[in-house]
Design a protein around this motif. Structure first.
Motif, PDB file in Angstrom:
ATOM      1  N   ILE A  21      44.090  48.801  23.728  1.00 37.93           N
ATOM      2  CA  ILE A  21      43.833  48.656  22.293  1.00 37.93           C
ATOM      3  C   ILE A  21      44.361  49.862  21.532  1.00 37.93           C
ATOM      4  CG2 ILE A  21      42.011  48.516  20.546  1.00 37.93           C
ATOM      5  CD1 ILE A  21      40.357  46.918  22.547  1.00 37.93           C
ATOM      6  N   ARG A  22      44.167  51.046  22.096  1.00 37.38           N
ATOM      7  CA  ARG A  22      44.668  52.258  21.452  1.00 37.38           C
ATOM      8  C   ARG A  22      46.184  52.258  21.370  1.00 37.38           C
ATOM      9  NH1 ARG A  22      44.072  57.480  24.912  1.00 37.38           N
ATOM     10  NH2 ARG A  22      45.928  56.519  25.804  1.00 37.38           N
ATOM     11  N   GLU A  23      46.841  51.844  22.456  1.00 32.32           N
ATOM     12  CA  GLU A  23      48.302  51.811  22.471  1.00 32.32           C
ATOM     13  C   GLU A  23      48.843  50.781  21.478  1.00 32.32           C
ATOM     14  OE1 GLU A  23      50.512  53.622  23.934  1.00 32.32           O
ATOM     15  OE2 GLU A  23      49.198  54.872  25.139  1.00 32.32           O
ATOM     16  N   ILE A  24      48.175  49.639  21.398  1.00 28.03           N
ATOM     17  CA  ILE A  24      48.615  48.586  20.478  1.00 28.03           C
ATOM     18  C   ILE A  24      48.524  49.058  19.033  1.00 28.03           C
ATOM     19  CG2 ILE A  24      47.853  46.403  19.458  1.00 28.03           C
ATOM     20  CD1 ILE A  24      49.634  45.856  21.700  1.00 28.03           C
ATOM     21  N   PHE A  25      47.403  49.687  18.659  1.00 25.70           N
ATOM     22  CA  PHE A  25      47.236  50.127  17.276  1.00 25.70           C
ATOM     23  C   PHE A  25      48.078  51.364  16.970  1.00 25.70           C
ATOM     24  CE2 PHE A  25      43.552  47.358  17.462  1.00 25.70           C
ATOM     25  CZ  PHE A  25      43.508  46.841  16.171  1.00 25.70           C
ATOM     26  N   ALA A  26      48.443  52.120  17.996  1.00 24.81           N
ATOM     27  CA  ALA A  26      49.307  53.284  17.772  1.00 24.81           C
ATOM     28  C   ALA A  26      50.762  52.862  17.567  1.00 24.81           C
ATOM     29  CB  ALA A  26      49.204  54.256  18.945  1.00 24.81           C
ATOM     30  N   ASP A  27      51.149  51.760  18.169  1.00 25.86           N
ATOM     31  CA  ASP A  27      52.515  51.253  18.051  1.00 25.86           C
ATOM     32  C   ASP A  27      52.502  50.067  17.093  1.00 25.86           C
ATOM     33  OD1 ASP A  27      55.067  50.256  18.308  1.00 25.86           O
ATOM     34  OD2 ASP A  27      55.127  50.394  20.491  1.00 25.86           O
ATOM     35  N   LYS A  28      52.867  50.287  15.855  1.00 27.94           N
ATOM     36  CA  LYS A  28      52.798  49.237  14.838  1.00 27.94           C
ATOM     37  C   LYS A  28      53.694  48.056  15.191  1.00 27.94           C
ATOM     38  CE  LYS A  28      49.953  51.704  12.486  1.00 27.94           C
ATOM     39  NZ  LYS A  28      48.507  51.351  12.538  1.00 27.94           N
ATOM     40  N   LEU A  29      54.847  48.345  15.813  1.00 23.28           N
ATOM     41  CA  LEU A  29      55.754  47.272  16.189  1.00 23.28           C
ATOM     42  C   LEU A  29      55.126  46.372  17.254  1.00 23.28           C
ATOM     43  CD1 LEU A  29      58.524  46.353  15.302  1.00 23.28           C
ATOM     44  CD2 LEU A  29      59.521  47.716  17.143  1.00 23.28           C
ATOM     45  N   ALA A  30      54.431  46.996  18.199  1.00 23.17           N
ATOM     46  CA  ALA A  30      53.747  46.208  19.229  1.00 23.17           C
ATOM     47  C   ALA A  30      52.597  45.410  18.623  1.00 23.17           C
ATOM     48  CB  ALA A  30      53.219  47.127  20.332  1.00 23.17           C
ATOM     49  N   LEU A  31      51.901  45.996  17.648  1.00 27.29           N
ATOM     50  CA  LEU A  31      50.793  45.293  16.997  1.00 27.29           C
ATOM     51  C   LEU A  31      51.304  44.074  16.243  1.00 27.29           C
ATOM     52  CD1 LEU A  31      47.779  45.212  16.288  1.00 27.29           C
ATOM     53  CD2 LEU A  31      48.287  46.687  14.320  1.00 27.29           C
ATOM     54  N   VAL A  32      52.382  44.260  15.480  1.00 31.19           N
ATOM     55  CA  VAL A  32      52.980  43.131  14.760  1.00 31.19           C
ATOM     56  C   VAL A  32      53.477  42.079  15.747  1.00 31.19           C
ATOM     57  CG1 VAL A  32      54.888  42.434  13.261  1.00 31.19           C
ATOM     58  CG2 VAL A  32      53.600  44.520  12.756  1.00 31.19           C
ATOM     59  N   SER A  33      54.093  42.525  16.838  1.00 31.33           N
ATOM     60  CA  SER A  33      54.595  41.593  17.846  1.00 31.33           C
ATOM     61  C   SER A  33      53.462  40.785  18.463  1.00 31.33           C
ATOM     62  CB  SER A  33      55.346  42.355  18.943  1.00 31.33           C
ATOM     63  OG  SER A  33      56.467  43.041  18.415  1.00 31.33           O
ATOM     64  N   LEU A  34      52.323  41.437  18.703  1.00 28.18           N
ATOM     65  CA  LEU A  34      51.176  40.725  19.269  1.00 28.18           C
ATOM     66  C   LEU A  34      50.696  39.637  18.318  1.00 28.18           C
ATOM     67  CD1 LEU A  34      49.017  40.449  21.473  1.00 28.18           C
ATOM     68  CD2 LEU A  34      47.689  42.199  20.259  1.00 28.18           C
ATOM     69  N   PHE A  35      50.555  39.970  17.045  1.00 27.87           N
ATOM     70  CA  PHE A  35      50.116  38.974  16.066  1.00 27.87           C
ATOM     71  C   PHE A  35      51.138  37.842  15.937  1.00 27.87           C
ATOM     72  CE2 PHE A  35      47.260  42.350  14.376  1.00 27.87           C
ATOM     73  CZ  PHE A  35      46.090  41.614  14.382  1.00 27.87           C
ATOM     74  N   VAL A  36      52.419  38.204  15.958  1.00 30.09           N
ATOM     75  CA  VAL A  36      53.463  37.185  15.836  1.00 30.09           C
ATOM     76  C   VAL A  36      53.428  36.239  17.030  1.00 30.09           C
ATOM     77  CG1 VAL A  36      55.968  36.807  15.881  1.00 30.09           C
ATOM     78  CG2 VAL A  36      54.994  38.552  14.383  1.00 30.09           C
ATOM     79  N   PHE A  37      53.337  36.805  18.228  1.00 30.51           N
ATOM     80  CA  PHE A  37      53.354  35.951  19.418  1.00 30.51           C
ATOM     81  C   PHE A  37      52.111  35.082  19.504  1.00 30.51           C
ATOM     82  CE2 PHE A  37      52.575  35.245  23.999  1.00 30.51           C
ATOM     83  CZ  PHE A  37      53.693  34.469  24.261  1.00 30.51           C
ATOM     84  N   VAL A  38      50.938  35.663  19.242  1.00 31.00           N
ATOM     85  CA  VAL A  38      49.710  34.868  19.253  1.00 31.00           C
ATOM     86  C   VAL A  38      49.777  33.781  18.184  1.00 31.00           C
ATOM     87  CG1 VAL A  38      47.209  34.929  18.855  1.00 31.00           C
ATOM     88  CG2 VAL A  38      48.290  36.708  20.235  1.00 31.00           C
ATOM     89  N   GLY A  39      50.313  34.128  17.010  1.00 32.20           N
ATOM     90  CA  GLY A  39      50.463  33.139  15.944  1.00 32.20           C
ATOM     91  C   GLY A  39      51.379  31.998  16.352  1.00 32.20           C
ATOM     92  N   ILE A  40      52.489  32.343  17.001  1.00 36.30           N
ATOM     93  CA  ILE A  40      53.410  31.302  17.471  1.00 36.30           C
ATOM     94  C   ILE A  40      52.727  30.408  18.499  1.00 36.30           C
ATOM     95  CG2 ILE A  40      55.515  30.894  18.814  1.00 36.30           C
ATOM     96  CD1 ILE A  40      56.734  33.322  17.467  1.00 36.30           C
ATOM     97  N   MET A  41      51.997  31.026  19.428  1.00 36.60           N
ATOM     98  CA  MET A  41      51.298  30.254  20.453  1.00 36.60           C
ATOM     99  C   MET A  41      50.314  29.273  19.824  1.00 36.60           C
ATOM    100  SD  MET A  41      51.967  31.217  23.779  1.00 36.60           S
ATOM    101  CE  MET A  41      50.419  31.204  24.665  1.00 36.60           C
ATOM    102  N   LEU A  42      49.487  29.757  18.913  1.00 35.48           N
ATOM    103  CA  LEU A  42      48.493  28.894  18.275  1.00 35.48           C
ATOM    104  C   LEU A  42      49.172  27.790  17.478  1.00 35.48           C
ATOM    105  CD1 LEU A  42      45.892  31.563  17.046  1.00 35.48           C
ATOM    106  CD2 LEU A  42      45.674  30.001  18.983  1.00 35.48           C
ATOM    107  N   PHE A  43      50.172  28.156  16.685  1.00 33.01           N
ATOM    108  CA  PHE A  43      50.848  27.181  15.841  1.00 33.01           C
ATOM    109  C   PHE A  43      51.534  26.109  16.680  1.00 33.01           C
ATOM    110  CE2 PHE A  43      54.566  25.706  13.431  1.00 33.01           C
ATOM    111  CZ  PHE A  43      53.937  25.258  12.273  1.00 33.01           C
ATOM    112  N   VAL A  44      52.188  26.535  17.767  1.00 32.36           N
ATOM    113  CA  VAL A  44      52.944  25.597  18.592  1.00 32.36           C
ATOM    114  C   VAL A  44      52.012  24.630  19.327  1.00 32.36           C
ATOM    115  CG1 VAL A  44      54.273  25.489  20.736  1.00 32.36           C
ATOM    116  CG2 VAL A  44      55.029  26.971  18.888  1.00 32.36           C
ATOM    117  N   PHE A  45      50.974  25.151  19.965  1.00 32.54           N
ATOM    118  CA  PHE A  45      50.116  24.284  20.769  1.00 32.54           C
ATOM    119  C   PHE A  45      49.214  23.411  19.895  1.00 32.54           C
ATOM    120  CE2 PHE A  45      51.455  27.165  24.075  1.00 32.54           C
ATOM    121  CZ  PHE A  45      51.513  26.357  25.191  1.00 32.54           C
TER     122      PHE A  45
END
Length: 308
Positions: A21-45
């Motif tokens: 969690i600390r690494e994700i919030f420290a790396d903004k690009l990784a945080l955005v990527s996580l939200f994007v990927f989870v969003g794609i997963m939810l939207f697609v399924f």
């Protein structure tokens, strides 16, 4: 004696979660990527469940190759084309893209799960016990490595008359476990000579407990990297096989089949909506997984240093 195994295990699990969690919030690009990927997963399924495969695959001969409503090039936007236009069969490209992305993601994660399960089990056992087991297993893997995997996949795909998502997963799985298994085997051989393994043996801990409760938690960094590599590679290989004509059947949507539309010169030059959305979605998925996987690897490495 009461606090030896369970409490240490609990601390390691909690620590890894907190560090991630600390690494994700420290790396903004990784945080955005996580939200994007989870969003794609939810939207697609969710989208695929709501739309239904039959509805997405329904032909409409009166709306073949209709440009998106906003399309500024070529023949201009069509009022019946929808946001992403229609396919050469008159299907809604938006609906087909959702179902295709779901199938490709299922393929990627299914191959990753099967590959990692096999790699972890084989790599740990081979690396820990060594000896004749290691010699036989490594000779087998050395033989499999030199086989031209793409050619074998093409031959198997050609010989199979009834072909679907399950069969594609099995074809990709056939060789995807070899490299990760060798990597886990090498790391296990390095871990088994550490002091904590010798101490566990001295205390009478069974080998199976040492392998899965002591050594395996210290390989989380390698496993995290393999998840990223296998998912991305599986989607990429499926796309490549589809482009050369050996992917899923035309009636089974996948991102690879959509990208293969670019082989048609007319689609390439005038009807980019038939393949460009799939290309963009593949790039977004792979890049998002890559950044999240890097954060997972950093968290696993940090947790391993703290616990050592």
């Amino acid at each position: 004696m009461d606090i030896e195994t369970p409490n240490v295990g609990d601390v390691k699990i909690i620590s890894l979660r907190k560090i991630f969690i600390r690494e994700i919030f420290a790396d903004k690009l990784a945080l955005v990527s996580l939200f994007v990927f989870v969003g794609i997963m939810l939207f697609v399924f969710i989208g695929a469940a709501v739309i239904g495969v039959d509805q997405a695959l329904a032909f409409d001969i009166f709306n073949l190759n209709q440009a998106p409503t906003w399309w500024p090039f070529g023949n201009g936007g069509s009022p019946t084309g929808g946001f992403l236009g229609t396919t050469p069969s008159g299907q809604s490209m938006a609906q087909i893209l959702i179902v295709a992305a779901r199938n490709s993601i299922i393929i990627g994660f299914s191959v990753s799960f099967l590959s990692l399960t096999t790699s972890i089990l084989l790599g740990l056992v081979i690396g820990y016990y060594g000896g004749h087991i290691d010699n036989v297993a490594m000779r087998i893997m050395d033989t499999l490595v030199i086989i031209p995997t793409i050619m074998v996949m093409i031959i198997v795909r050609t010989l199979m008359l009834d072909f679907g998502v399950f069969h594609m997963v099995m074809i990709l799985y056939m060789f995807s476990w070899i490299g990760p298994a060798r990597g886990i085997r090498n790391l296990t051989m390095g871990q088994k000579v550490q002091d904590y393994v010798a101490a566990s043996k001295t205390l009478g801990t069974r080998n199976i407990a040492i392998i899965f409760k002591k050594i395996l938690p210290n390989l989380t960094a390698m496993i995290s990297a393999m998840v990223v590599l296998t998912v991305g590679t599986s989607i990429g290989i499926e796309t490549g096989l589809a482009v050369i004509g050996f992917g899923l059947p035309v009636g089974t949507p996948s991102l690879g089949n959509l990208v293969a539309n670019a082989l048609n010169p007319t689609h390439m030059s005038q009807r980019q909506w038939n393949w460009l959305p799939a290309v963009i979605l593949i790039l977004i998925i792979i890049i998002s997984i890559n950044f999240v996987g890097q954060a997972m690897s950093r968290a696993a490495n940090a947790q391993q240093r703290l616990s050592s």
